[in-house]
Design a protein around this motif. Sequence first.
Motif, PDB file in Angstrom:
ATOM      1  N   GLY A  94      11.467  10.031 -18.459  1.00 53.94           N
ATOM      2  CA  GLY A  94      10.770   9.688 -17.214  1.00 53.94           C
ATOM      3  C   GLY A  94      10.466  10.873 -16.355  1.00 53.94           C
ATOM      4  O   GLY A  94      10.365  11.992 -16.818  1.00 53.94           O
ATOM      5  N   ARG A  95      10.394  10.630 -15.056  1.00 54.84           N
ATOM      6  CA  ARG A  95      10.023  11.660 -14.095  1.00 54.84           C
ATOM      7  C   ARG A  95      11.169  12.614 -13.841  1.00 54.84           C
ATOM      8  O   ARG A  95      12.319  12.308 -14.012  1.00 54.84           O
ATOM      9  CB  ARG A  95       9.603  11.014 -12.778  1.00 54.84           C
ATOM     10  N   CYS A  96      10.812  13.817 -13.345  1.00 53.00           N
ATOM     11  CA  CYS A  96      11.819  14.835 -12.981  1.00 53.00           C
ATOM     12  C   CYS A  96      12.475  14.456 -11.689  1.00 53.00           C
ATOM     13  O   CYS A  96      11.914  13.919 -10.829  1.00 53.00           O
ATOM     14  CB  CYS A  96      11.174  16.199 -12.822  1.00 53.00           C
TER      15      CYS A  96
ATOM     16  N   GLY B 168       0.812  -1.216   0.000  1.00 54.73           N
ATOM     17  CA  GLY B 168       0.000   0.000   0.000  1.00 54.73           C
ATOM     18  C   GLY B 168       0.843   1.263   0.000  1.00 54.73           C
ATOM     19  O   GLY B 168       0.507   2.255  -0.631  1.00 54.73           O
ATOM     20  N   ALA B 169       1.954   1.235   0.728  1.00 56.72           N
ATOM     21  CA  ALA B 169       2.829   2.407   0.776  1.00 56.72           C
ATOM     22  C   ALA B 169       3.446   2.675  -0.582  1.00 56.72           C
ATOM     23  O   ALA B 169       3.599   3.826  -0.996  1.00 56.72           O
ATOM     24  CB  ALA B 169       3.918   2.201   1.823  1.00 56.72           C
ATOM     25  N   LEU B 170       3.794   1.619  -1.316  1.00 56.73           N
ATOM     26  CA  LEU B 170       4.376   1.783  -2.650  1.00 56.73           C
ATOM     27  C   LEU B 170       3.365   2.407  -3.602  1.00 56.73           C
ATOM     28  O   LEU B 170       3.706   3.300  -4.380  1.00 56.73           O
ATOM     29  CB  LEU B 170       4.851   0.437  -3.184  1.00 56.73           C
ATOM     30  N   VAL B 171       2.123   1.981  -3.524  1.00 54.78           N
ATOM     31  CA  VAL B 171       1.068   2.554  -4.358  1.00 54.78           C
ATOM     32  C   VAL B 171       0.859   4.022  -3.999  1.00 54.78           C
ATOM     33  O   VAL B 171       0.730   4.874  -4.881  1.00 54.78           O
ATOM     34  CB  VAL B 171      -0.247   1.760  -4.199  1.00 54.78           C
ATOM     35  N   SER B 172       0.863   4.354  -2.709  1.00 55.99           N
ATOM     36  CA  SER B 172       0.708   5.741  -2.276  1.00 55.99           C
ATOM     37  C   SER B 172       1.872   6.594  -2.754  1.00 55.99           C
ATOM     38  O   SER B 172       1.688   7.730  -3.178  1.00 55.99           O
ATOM     39  CB  SER B 172       0.621   5.807  -0.751  1.00 55.99           C
ATOM     40  N   PHE B 173       3.078   6.049  -2.714  1.00 57.79           N
ATOM     41  CA  PHE B 173       4.263   6.761  -3.165  1.00 57.79           C
ATOM     42  C   PHE B 173       4.145   7.078  -4.657  1.00 57.79           C
ATOM     43  O   PHE B 173       4.448   8.180  -5.101  1.00 57.79           O
ATOM     44  CB  PHE B 173       5.501   5.913  -2.870  1.00 57.79           C
ATOM     45  N   GLU B 174       3.687   6.129  -5.435  1.00 55.58           N
ATOM     46  CA  GLU B 174       3.489   6.337  -6.875  1.00 55.58           C
ATOM     47  C   GLU B 174       2.433   7.411  -7.105  1.00 55.58           C
ATOM     48  O   GLU B 174       2.570   8.243  -7.991  1.00 55.58           O
ATOM     49  CB  GLU B 174       3.066   5.021  -7.533  1.00 55.58           C
ATOM     50  N   ARG B 175       1.396   7.427  -6.314  1.00 55.02           N
ATOM     51  CA  ARG B 175       0.328   8.428  -6.454  1.00 55.02           C
ATOM     52  C   ARG B 175       0.861   9.833  -6.173  1.00 55.02           C
ATOM     53  O   ARG B 175       0.444  10.796  -6.824  1.00 55.02           O
ATOM     54  CB  ARG B 175      -0.826   8.095  -5.510  1.00 55.02           C
ATOM     55  N   VAL B 176       1.779   9.960  -5.223  1.00 58.91           N
ATOM     56  CA  VAL B 176       2.389  11.257  -4.928  1.00 58.91           C
ATOM     57  C   VAL B 176       3.068  11.795  -6.177  1.00 58.91           C
ATOM     58  O   VAL B 176       2.919  12.966  -6.527  1.00 58.91           O
ATOM     59  CB  VAL B 176       3.393  11.147  -3.750  1.00 58.91           C
ATOM     60  N   PHE B 177       3.810  10.945  -6.895  1.00 60.39           N
ATOM     61  CA  PHE B 177       4.464  11.389  -8.116  1.00 60.39           C
ATOM     62  C   PHE B 177       3.451  11.766  -9.196  1.00 60.39           C
ATOM     63  O   PHE B 177       3.669  12.700  -9.960  1.00 60.39           O
ATOM     64  CB  PHE B 177       5.435  10.334  -8.636  1.00 60.39           C
ATOM     65  N   GLU B 178       2.330  11.072  -9.260  1.00 62.01           N
ATOM     66  CA  GLU B 178       1.294  11.442 -10.224  1.00 62.01           C
ATOM     67  C   GLU B 178       0.777  12.846  -9.934  1.00 62.01           C
ATOM     68  O   GLU B 178       0.584  13.649 -10.846  1.00 62.01           O
ATOM     69  CB  GLU B 178       0.136  10.442 -10.173  1.00 62.01           C
TER      70      GLU B 178
ATOM     71  N   THR C 208      -6.399  19.789 -14.721  1.00 62.32           N
ATOM     72  CA  THR C 208      -4.969  19.804 -14.978  1.00 62.32           C
ATOM     73  C   THR C 208      -4.610  18.712 -15.971  1.00 62.32           C
ATOM     74  O   THR C 208      -5.373  17.790 -16.209  1.00 62.32           O
ATOM     75  CB  THR C 208      -4.163  19.576 -13.683  1.00 62.32           C
ATOM     76  N   VAL C 209      -3.431  18.824 -16.542  1.00 63.80           N
ATOM     77  CA  VAL C 209      -2.946  17.843 -17.507  1.00 63.80           C
ATOM     78  C   VAL C 209      -1.578  17.366 -17.039  1.00 63.80           C
ATOM     79  O   VAL C 209      -0.707  18.189 -16.755  1.00 63.80           O
ATOM     80  CB  VAL C 209      -2.807  18.484 -18.909  1.00 63.80           C
ATOM     81  N   PRO C 210      -1.361  16.046 -16.942  1.00 65.70           N
ATOM     82  CA  PRO C 210      -0.046  15.572 -16.511  1.00 65.70           C
ATOM     83  C   PRO C 210       1.039  16.010 -17.487  1.00 65.70           C
ATOM     84  O   PRO C 210       0.829  16.040 -18.692  1.00 65.70           O
ATOM     85  CB  PRO C 210      -0.180  14.048 -16.517  1.00 65.70           C
ATOM     86  N   GLU C 211       2.192  16.385 -16.936  1.00 67.91           N
ATOM     87  CA  GLU C 211       3.335  16.742 -17.778  1.00 67.91           C
ATOM     88  C   GLU C 211       4.074  15.458 -18.144  1.00 67.91           C
ATOM     89  O   GLU C 211       4.203  14.562 -17.329  1.00 67.91           O
ATOM     90  CB  GLU C 211       4.281  17.673 -17.026  1.00 67.91           C
ATOM     91  N   HIS C 212       4.538  15.395 -19.353  1.00 63.38           N
ATOM     92  CA  HIS C 212       5.321  14.243 -19.799  1.00 63.38           C
ATOM     93  C   HIS C 212       6.737  14.714 -20.061  1.00 63.38           C
ATOM     94  O   HIS C 212       6.958  15.656 -20.807  1.00 63.38           O
ATOM     95  CB  HIS C 212       4.704  13.619 -21.052  1.00 63.38           C
ATOM     96  N   HIS C 213       7.693  14.063 -19.434  1.00 63.11           N
ATOM     97  CA  HIS C 213       9.092  14.453 -19.548  1.00 63.11           C
ATOM     98  C   HIS C 213       9.851  13.365 -20.289  1.00 63.11           C
ATOM     99  O   HIS C 213       9.645  12.187 -20.042  1.00 63.11           O
ATOM    100  CB  HIS C 213       9.720  14.640 -18.155  1.00 63.11           C
TER     101      HIS C 213
END
Length: 69
Positions: free
Chosen positions: A67-69, A2-12, A59-64
Amino acid sequence: MGALVSFERVFEILDLRPAIAEKPDARPLGTEASVEFDNVWFAYPHGQEVSLASLESVTVPEHHAGGRC
């Protein structure tokens, strides 16, 4: 797990583009510029009025590249 899923959501959420953006031709303010506010107030909306889903709809997600910044 669950913590890993929450961590991924933070980045989203961090990848969401701000709803307010500078104009492409915006100029920086000089050192002599000043702003004065008069009769201005601010309040956060109540929890029932805002959700992550409501924020994502404006809002619209930014695509880099790469990968992520």
